[in-house]
Design a protein around this motif. Structure first.
Motif, mmCIF file in Angstrom:
data_model
loop_
_atom_site.group_PDB
_atom_site.id
_atom_site.type_symbol
_atom_site.label_atom_id
_atom_site.label_comp_id
_atom_site.label_asym_id
_atom_site.label_seq_id
_atom_site.Cartn_x
_atom_site.Cartn_y
_atom_site.Cartn_z
ATOM 1 N N ALA A 165 0.832 -1.207 0.000
ATOM 2 C CA ALA A 165 0.000 0.000 0.000
ATOM 3 C C ALA A 165 0.865 1.255 0.000
ATOM 4 N N MET A 166 1.953 1.236 0.779
ATOM 5 C CA MET A 166 2.857 2.384 0.781
ATOM 6 C C MET A 166 3.571 2.517 -0.558
ATOM 7 N N TRP A 167 3.918 1.403 -1.171
ATOM 8 C CA TRP A 167 4.550 1.445 -2.496
ATOM 9 C C TRP A 167 3.629 2.135 -3.496
ATOM 10 N N ALA A 168 2.324 1.844 -3.406
ATOM 11 C CA ALA A 168 1.346 2.488 -4.283
ATOM 12 C C ALA A 168 1.259 3.983 -3.993
ATOM 13 N N ARG A 169 1.372 4.366 -2.726
ATOM 14 C CA ARG A 169 1.360 5.795 -2.377
ATOM 15 C C ARG A 169 2.586 6.506 -2.935
ATOM 16 N N TYR A 170 3.753 5.841 -2.903
ATOM 17 C CA TYR A 170 4.954 6.451 -3.482
ATOM 18 C C TYR A 170 4.739 6.714 -4.979
ATOM 19 N N ALA A 171 4.083 5.764 -5.635
ATOM 20 C CA ALA A 171 3.799 5.935 -7.067
ATOM 21 C C ALA A 171 2.850 7.104 -7.293
ATOM 22 N N GLU A 172 1.831 7.230 -6.449
ATOM 23 C CA GLU A 172 0.860 8.319 -6.593
ATOM 24 C C GLU A 172 1.520 9.679 -6.425
ATOM 25 N N LEU A 173 2.497 9.768 -5.532
ATOM 26 C CA LEU A 173 3.205 11.038 -5.306
ATOM 27 C C LEU A 173 4.266 11.314 -6.361
ATOM 28 N N GLY A 174 4.511 10.348 -7.236
ATOM 29 C CA GLY A 174 5.529 10.527 -8.267
ATOM 30 C C GLY A 174 6.934 10.203 -7.810
ATOM 31 N N LEU A 175 7.080 9.628 -6.613
ATOM 32 C CA LEU A 175 8.415 9.369 -6.073
ATOM 33 C C LEU A 175 9.149 8.277 -6.843
ATOM 34 N N LEU A 176 8.411 7.314 -7.383
ATOM 35 C CA LEU A 176 9.055 6.204 -8.079
ATOM 36 C C LEU A 176 9.579 6.617 -9.455
ATOM 37 N N GLY A 177 9.075 7.706 -9.983
ATOM 38 C CA GLY A 177 9.563 8.198 -11.267
ATOM 39 C C GLY A 177 10.423 9.437 -11.142
ATOM 40 N N LEU A 178 10.772 9.792 -9.907
ATOM 41 C CA LEU A 178 11.436 11.061 -9.619
ATOM 42 C C LEU A 178 12.685 11.327 -10.463
ATOM 43 N N PRO A 179 13.686 10.431 -10.521
ATOM 44 C CA PRO A 179 14.932 10.787 -11.207
ATOM 45 C C PRO A 179 14.948 10.490 -12.705
ATOM 46 N N PHE A 180 13.897 9.839 -13.215
ATOM 47 C CA PHE A 180 13.898 9.447 -14.617
ATOM 48 C C PHE A 180 13.486 10.606 -15.525
ATOM 49 N N ALA A 181 13.935 10.559 -16.758
ATOM 50 C CA ALA A 181 13.642 11.628 -17.714
ATOM 51 C C ALA A 181 12.138 11.717 -17.987
ATOM 52 N N GLU A 182 11.670 12.934 -18.209
ATOM 53 C CA GLU A 182 10.253 13.132 -18.501
ATOM 54 C C GLU A 182 9.839 12.427 -19.782
ATOM 55 N N SER A 183 10.751 12.345 -20.737
ATOM 56 C CA SER A 183 10.438 11.678 -22.001
ATOM 57 C C SER A 183 10.186 10.189 -21.836
ATOM 58 N N HIS A 184 10.638 9.627 -20.695
ATOM 59 C CA HIS A 184 10.430 8.201 -20.432
ATOM 60 C C HIS A 184 9.324 7.958 -19.408
ATOM 61 N N GLY A 185 8.660 9.023 -18.980
ATOM 62 C CA GLY A 185 7.584 8.870 -18.011
ATOM 63 C C GLY A 185 7.952 9.234 -16.594
ATOM 64 N N GLY A 186 9.123 9.845 -16.409
ATOM 65 C CA GLY A 186 9.546 10.265 -15.078
ATOM 66 C C GLY A 186 9.306 11.737 -14.841
ATOM 67 N N LEU A 187 9.941 12.274 -13.792
ATOM 68 C CA LEU A 187 9.774 13.688 -13.446
ATOM 69 C C LEU A 187 11.019 14.513 -13.739
ATOM 70 N N GLY A 188 12.105 13.882 -14.130
ATOM 71 C CA GLY A 188 13.310 14.616 -14.496
ATOM 72 C C GLY A 188 13.999 15.320 -13.341
ATOM 73 N N ALA A 189 13.849 14.792 -12.122
ATOM 74 C CA ALA A 189 14.483 15.416 -10.956
ATOM 75 C C ALA A 189 15.946 14.996 -10.858
ATOM 76 N N GLY A 190 16.671 15.633 -9.928
ATOM 77 C CA GLY A 190 18.097 15.370 -9.803
ATOM 78 C C GLY A 190 18.501 14.850 -8.444
ATOM 79 N N ALA A 191 19.785 14.997 -8.128
ATOM 80 C CA ALA A 191 20.345 14.452 -6.893
ATOM 81 C C ALA A 191 19.767 15.127 -5.644
ATOM 82 N N VAL A 192 19.431 16.418 -5.730
ATOM 83 C CA VAL A 192 18.887 17.120 -4.564
ATOM 84 C C VAL A 192 17.533 16.539 -4.179
ATOM 85 N N GLU A 193 16.706 16.268 -5.185
ATOM 86 C CA GLU A 193 15.389 15.676 -4.910
ATOM 87 C C GLU A 193 15.538 14.278 -4.302
ATOM 88 N N THR A 194 16.493 13.514 -4.821
ATOM 89 C CA THR A 194 16.745 12.193 -4.237
ATOM 90 C C THR A 194 17.197 12.326 -2.791
#
Length: 387
Positions: free
Chosen positions: A42-71
């Motif tokens: 259930a928590m894993w699903a919440r991380y996905a809802e908040l966008g945390l699981l896609g945080l460092p990936f490129a937006e073109s691949h379905g992520g948020l394009g964040a960097g080391a500071v966000e991590t």
């Protein structure tokens, strides 16, 4: 250097910390450990809802394009809560391999599934004989027509028991301990010939020993150059160290807060033990360790993306050495100031100490990184030699 967070970063910090406060108390964590996979789906699903699981990936691949500071922000919050979910294994480790080594087709296929919480990954890099040497690889990958066949054993694969796919480092050329001739292969966790032996780690997480016996791979499952993957592995390991340093800071901060609160409430000889000056001094020593480590963890975050390999390794080793030393100093103070209750499994402080001890042992302990600093030279290297 401007170290202030941007508005978006502050919102991320507030959102993750609120999620942890509301859904990840120590009692919640104990309950999550009893679930089938050893963590909360259930928590894993919440991380996905908040966008945390896609945080460092490129937006073109379905992520948020964040960097080391966000991590860093996310990992520090997760450290405070002592989370059990495979965020580090999936997003930081295996996700780092995908970001730096996978091709367009691989990222386009895998990243949306990761970001959506539908796929978990693990990175199998360690072997029984390798200790902290990422290039010590005896697992073999041999060509078989257009594909490959893998044979070997991988140990301490973090969350390898829950992974849907496992990225495996294997030798395609050269002799053991050579940095050239190493490839990365994306293996389905249910592939014929792949066996997993799951077990709990000392800090309550899960890991697996993986045996590969004639596991067949298609050419499309090779990540990057099948004989030149070590620079990618090395870079991802440095990024992982930065993330672990941030997680440790979250643990340190919570250990200090819990201990100070205990000193303010525990009574002995008719008064709170926090009124004794000698114990106040020890609490201050803990705070000093926390702040020194916080500075080095921030430095590690800033240097994680450094293109100069020597400078990056020097910075990350300096940070990891500081974190390791502080984990022992701060952790021992916390346990001792709590007395007998600090040794029990029912109280949280011991669980934090176990986790920071495991962080110290991940990707090289204090001694390993002091030795690496000495070999790299420069200011930090000279300080390492003096120590």
């Amino acid at each position: 250097m401007d170290l202030d967070l941007s508005e978006e970063q502050r919102l991320l910090k507030d959102g993750v910390e609120r999620l942890m406060r509301e859904h990840y108390s120590f009692e919640d964590r104990r309950k999550y450990r009893t679930e089938k996979l050893g963590f909360s789906e259930a928590m894993w699903a919440r991380y996905a809802e908040l966008g945390l699981l896609g945080l460092p990936f490129a937006e073109s691949h379905g992520g948020l394009g964040a960097g080391a500071v966000e991590t860093m922000i996310v990992m520090e919050a997760f450290g405070k809560a002592l989370i059990l979910e495979p965020y580090f294994a999936t997003v930081v480790l295996a996700g780092g391999i995908l970001r730096h080594g996978a091709n367009e087709a691989q990222n386009s296929k895998l990243v949306p599934a990761i970001a959506g919480g539908r796929m978990k990954l693990a990175f199998a890099y360690a072997e029984p004989q390798s200790r902290y040497d990422l290039f010590d690889v005896e697992t073999q990958a041999k060509r078989d027509g257009d594909g490959w066949v893998l044979n070997g054993t991988k140990g301490l694969v973090l969350h390898g028991d829950a992974a849907d796919k496992i990225i495996v480092s294997a030798r395609t050329a050269g002799c053991a301990r050579e940095k050239d001739g190493i490839g990365l292969f994306l293996v389905d966790a249910n592939a014929p010939g792949l066996m997993r032996r799951a077990y709990p780690t000392q800090d309550g997480l899960r890991a697996a020993e993986i045996t590969l016996q004639n596991v067949r791979m298609a050419a499309a499952d090779v990540i990057g150059d099948p004989a030149g993957a070590f620079p990618i592995i090395s870079r991802v390991a440095d990024e992982a160290i930065a993330a672990l340093c941030a997680e440790a800071i979250g643990c340190f901060a919570e250990m200090h807060a819990i201990t100070v609160n205990y000193l303010k409430t525990r009574k002995q000889f008719g008064t709170t033990i926090g009124s004794f000056q000698v114990l106040q001094h020890r609490a201050v020593d803990m705070f000093v360790e926390l702040e020194q480590s916080r500075s080095m963890a921030t430095y590690a975050t800033m240097m994680a993306g450094e293109s100069d390999v020597t400078e990056r390794e020097r910075a990350l080793s300096a940070a990891k050495a500081q974190i390791g030393q502080s984990s022992k100093a701060l952790g021992r103070q916390a346990i001792q100031l709590h007395g007998g209750i600090g040794m029990t499994m029912e109280y949280s402080i011991g669980h934090y100490f176990k986790h920071v001890t495991m962080i110290d042992a991940s990707f090289g302990d204090t001694d390993h990184h002091l030795q690496r600093l000495a070999s790299l030279g420069g200011l930090f290297g000279e300080q390492a030699i003096q120590r």
